[in-house]
Scaffold this motif. Sequence first.
Motif, short mmCIF file in Angstrom:
data_model
loop_
_atom_site.label_atom_id
_atom_site.label_comp_id
_atom_site.label_asym_id
_atom_site.label_seq_id
_atom_site.Cartn_x
_atom_site.Cartn_y
_atom_site.Cartn_z
N GLU A 28 -31.80 11.17 19.86
CA GLU A 28 -33.07 10.63 20.33
C GLU A 28 -33.04 9.11 20.53
OE1 GLU A 28 -37.72 10.93 19.05
OE2 GLU A 28 -36.28 12.23 18.07
N TRP A 79 -41.01 15.85 10.58
CA TRP A 79 -40.49 17.18 10.91
C TRP A 79 -38.98 17.23 10.80
CZ3 TRP A 79 -37.73 16.13 15.20
CH2 TRP A 79 -38.21 15.13 16.07
N GLN A 90 -39.98 21.31 17.65
CA GLN A 90 -40.80 20.13 17.93
C GLN A 90 -40.25 19.37 19.13
OE1 GLN A 90 -43.44 18.89 16.59
NE2 GLN A 90 -43.74 20.03 14.70
N ARG A 94 -41.96 18.77 22.78
CA ARG A 94 -42.11 17.43 23.32
C ARG A 94 -41.51 17.36 24.73
NH1 ARG A 94 -40.36 12.23 19.90
NH2 ARG A 94 -41.68 13.30 18.40
N ARG A 98 -43.39 16.75 28.44
CA ARG A 98 -43.00 15.72 29.39
C ARG A 98 -42.83 16.30 30.79
NH1 ARG A 98 -38.43 12.61 26.20
NH2 ARG A 98 -39.72 11.76 24.55
N ARG B 57 -39.23 5.12 15.02
CA ARG B 57 -39.29 6.56 15.09
C ARG B 57 -40.36 7.10 14.13
NH1 ARG B 57 -34.97 10.01 13.58
NH2 ARG B 57 -34.95 11.91 14.83
N ASP B 61 -43.96 8.89 15.09
CA ASP B 61 -44.30 10.18 14.50
C ASP B 61 -45.67 10.13 13.83
OD1 ASP B 61 -43.66 12.86 13.74
OD2 ASP B 61 -43.41 12.09 11.69
#
Lengths: 892, 119
Positions: A28, A79, A90, A94, A98, B57, B61
Amino acid sequence: MSEERWLRRSDRWSRLLLRLYPGHFREEMGQALLQTYRDRYRGAFDRRGFAGLAWIWLRALADSLRNGLGERVRPSVSWRRMDDWGRDSQLTLRRLRRAPLFAAAIVGTLTVGLGIFAVVYAAVDKVLVEPLPYESSDDLYFVWRDYGPMIDLERGWVGGPEVVALREIGGPIEDVAATAIQSVTLGGVSDGRAQEVALMEATPNLFDLLGVRPELGRGFAPGEIGPDRRPVAVLGHELWRSRFGADSSIVGSEIRLDGEPHTVIGVMGRDFQFLQNSSVGPPKQADLYRTFAYYLAEEPPMAGSFAGLIRARPGASPARVRQAVASIGRTMDEEVFDGQGVSLYPVSAKEDLVAPVRPALVVLGSAAALLVVVLLVNLGTVLLVRALQRERELAVSRALGADRLELVRATLLEGGVLGLLGGLGGALVAVWGTRVIVSLAPMDLPRRDSIAVDWQIAAVVVGTGALLGLLAGAAPASWAARARLSTMLGAVAVRGSGGGGRLRHGMVVVQVALALVLLSTGGLVLRSFERLLRVDPGFESAGVLTLRLPISETDYQDDLAMSALHERLERRFAAIPGVRAVGAVSALPLTAAASQLQVSFPGAPGNTGDEDRDQPMIDRIATRPGYFEALGIDLLAGRVFDEARPEGVQEAVIDRTLAKRFFPAGDPLGATLMYGDDPVTVIGVVEHARQYDVHRDDRPQVYLRSDYYTRRNHNLFWALRTERSPSSLAADARAAVQQVDPQLAVSDVRSMDQIVADSLRQQRVSAVLVSSLSVGALLLAGMGLAGVVAGAVTRRRPELAIRMALGAERDQLLRMILGEGMRLVLLGLLVGAPGIYLMGRVLRGVLVGVSPLDPLALGAVAIGLVLVSLATCYVPARRVSSLDPAGLLRES
Amino acid sequence: MDRERPIERFLPLRPVEFHILLSLAAGERHGYGIIQDATARIGTVAPDVGTLYRALRRMEDQGLIAEADRPPSADPTDERRNYYRITPLGVRVGQAEARRMAALTRAALVGGLLEEAVR
């Protein structure tokens, strides 16, 4: 050493350090983190040269050790503390958020597809699979009398003495009930309105045998049968609700059935319904119940008057039940029918009830299952194309250390989530869809009212959706797992045709093949339905209003009074403006209301000498003179009945089929027909107006004057031919009846067109469902094809640009792309062709007047499919013409 | 991702988190931009990159910040950067943290631990 070189080294250092972080973090944030380090290195170098750079290196090491390990121990995102699957779902959500259009398109497609699937599934499950709503319903059997060579009747009702004998035999048979349904006029209700209701007469053990109990009051006691007792009745729930206002004090009060007082002893529950199957025509259910006012053992043994219902002893095999029933049949054949070969046989109650609709439901079920496979392959294609678009992203993730399993999880989950959402949508759509289907479904569809989406069905549909999604996700997942990193990166680098091409092409071929099978099914069913709509049923249905007027025998006790009433009614009806002809009949076409009788034509040329063949079972229909004109039934020879009743001679009009059978060449006019012991003179021949199915002739017909047998014909249908629209006539017709006798109950007010349409309900529903399934398959296959062609154009832009640069015409390239698409389509057609043959075997029982291999329907489907595919390929392929070769070449 | 919890539950913020909110309150930033801001504000060395990205991050969240669209910039390397913006919740949390620290500072003055307000 140059700055750039140092910066590249720094970059390698950061990449190395990034390995300290867990995979999910790298996936990520990795890119952004690397870039930020890059910026920092550059800033530090610019400010303080190599020393600054070295300092940042050290700090980066400390930073990555601390945070990388820290992130592993305590993930920064809540999470992340879940397991891998939870985390990935999750991420998947997401990612889908998008791309809302993509997600909406997929979920929408699945919703519609799975919605149709759910409707069909609900119908198949409720009608074919779920047991009847009675205790141990698998032990219930209907018993029928097969007249063998005697008469052409395989599903005859049984006689009273047979029921008694079956009950006494014991063994595998625990109990036997008999039922018979008739129409009676319900009176004695506080609102004073007379109403025609369906009354089921039964043996007192009916409810116990079915294992049901009334909701209010009690059921019948074992002794409550036979004459000379006060008649008692049990109300059905619907009648109790609609006519008695659900008044629970009804038990113990009195109602009148055909004028005779009955005591209400109970009310059945809402869920109770019992379909009495019929030897001819559809199964029927009753509004209320009473026991026989006679003893079954004393009934004439030859007469088939009762539907017999057997409860087998628990554990008794169908074979043993069959043996026991057959042995009674043999005894009765010897004793009653002189050994002419009459037999008895049991049929599982459920199978018996659903037999007429089974073929149609099997076709629908197979079509729905095929559609689910098409949905599956389609979703697989779309997800694969999407995965290929994300090739770069995946390649980078892999390069950054995301393991294969993670990619597999991601694609699987994407499919699973989409499938789950589609399944939920489909279940919701089906809640509404089943209501529509029930409203369209034939009234006599067994267990029609139970067709609805319950939790179980919803769960199956949602589960199917999720499973479908997971399976569809498996295609790109397997590709992602297998694809080697070097291939992926290579593909990204040259932007050429990437992996998964063969898989995609294979999936398009499968979709086209399945679409072909479904479309052929749809085409054949539609063509069969169109044949049905255009068939000539032997009468003119347009412009006719029909209604039924049951007349209580207690109010009009003698023939003269009844005849006079009929004449008054006829005059009133005829006086309504716009009415051209009025007729009355005991059995309108397509109502299966005719009664049956054996007749013979002594001395007619068509006699074969075989006694059984020469005494056919015919439909006896009583009419008043104007009936043939009112219904538009063509007179083929002779004349129809006169207004005035001739004295001293009984007249009959026979139909074309009977005339042809006994007078193949000659003239039946004036011939004598033996109707029981009564001689009847044939005065005319009319067209065969179909009694049962719109598309085929059935038993021969004999029309008799209703005024000969007035007592038996107190329950007549009236038909009014009009220049107005039949529905506008209804109010006038009711008013006319009111003027003649306000006590008369008018029922079944329908136009003849409606009766024809009602008789085609099952075919209509099948046609609607099957054609929507096949159109859905076509759309899906089109989508898949368009996606593949569009993807091919995008991916091959560099190649196409080179071709153009080398002098290829745009038209040439367009043809090339189209050709590749069409090759897949033709391959699909070839693969699908054997499927048509297989489906044809399922279809055989459903099609009317169309062969399962009907060249016209199948040819049209194939050509249509090719044309639609051509159009679908053309739209994305046209993008070739907008290519800018110079720009593309620069780009690559 | 419990977004309903009261502001106080987020407090106290870590320094890096407060710097992130401060930077983003002024406008959308990418990670390095936030580091530059922080360096400019306090004059010493800014938070480490790993610390920053873990915080980003975490805060995304928690709903304090959100990923922002990439500005239409000419720099091709920008494609690799993540841009962030502050959310209304983030603004409220940042303000609450500032108030909390101001109150502590006042208390320190009254208590004689500090002799003048830090400028």
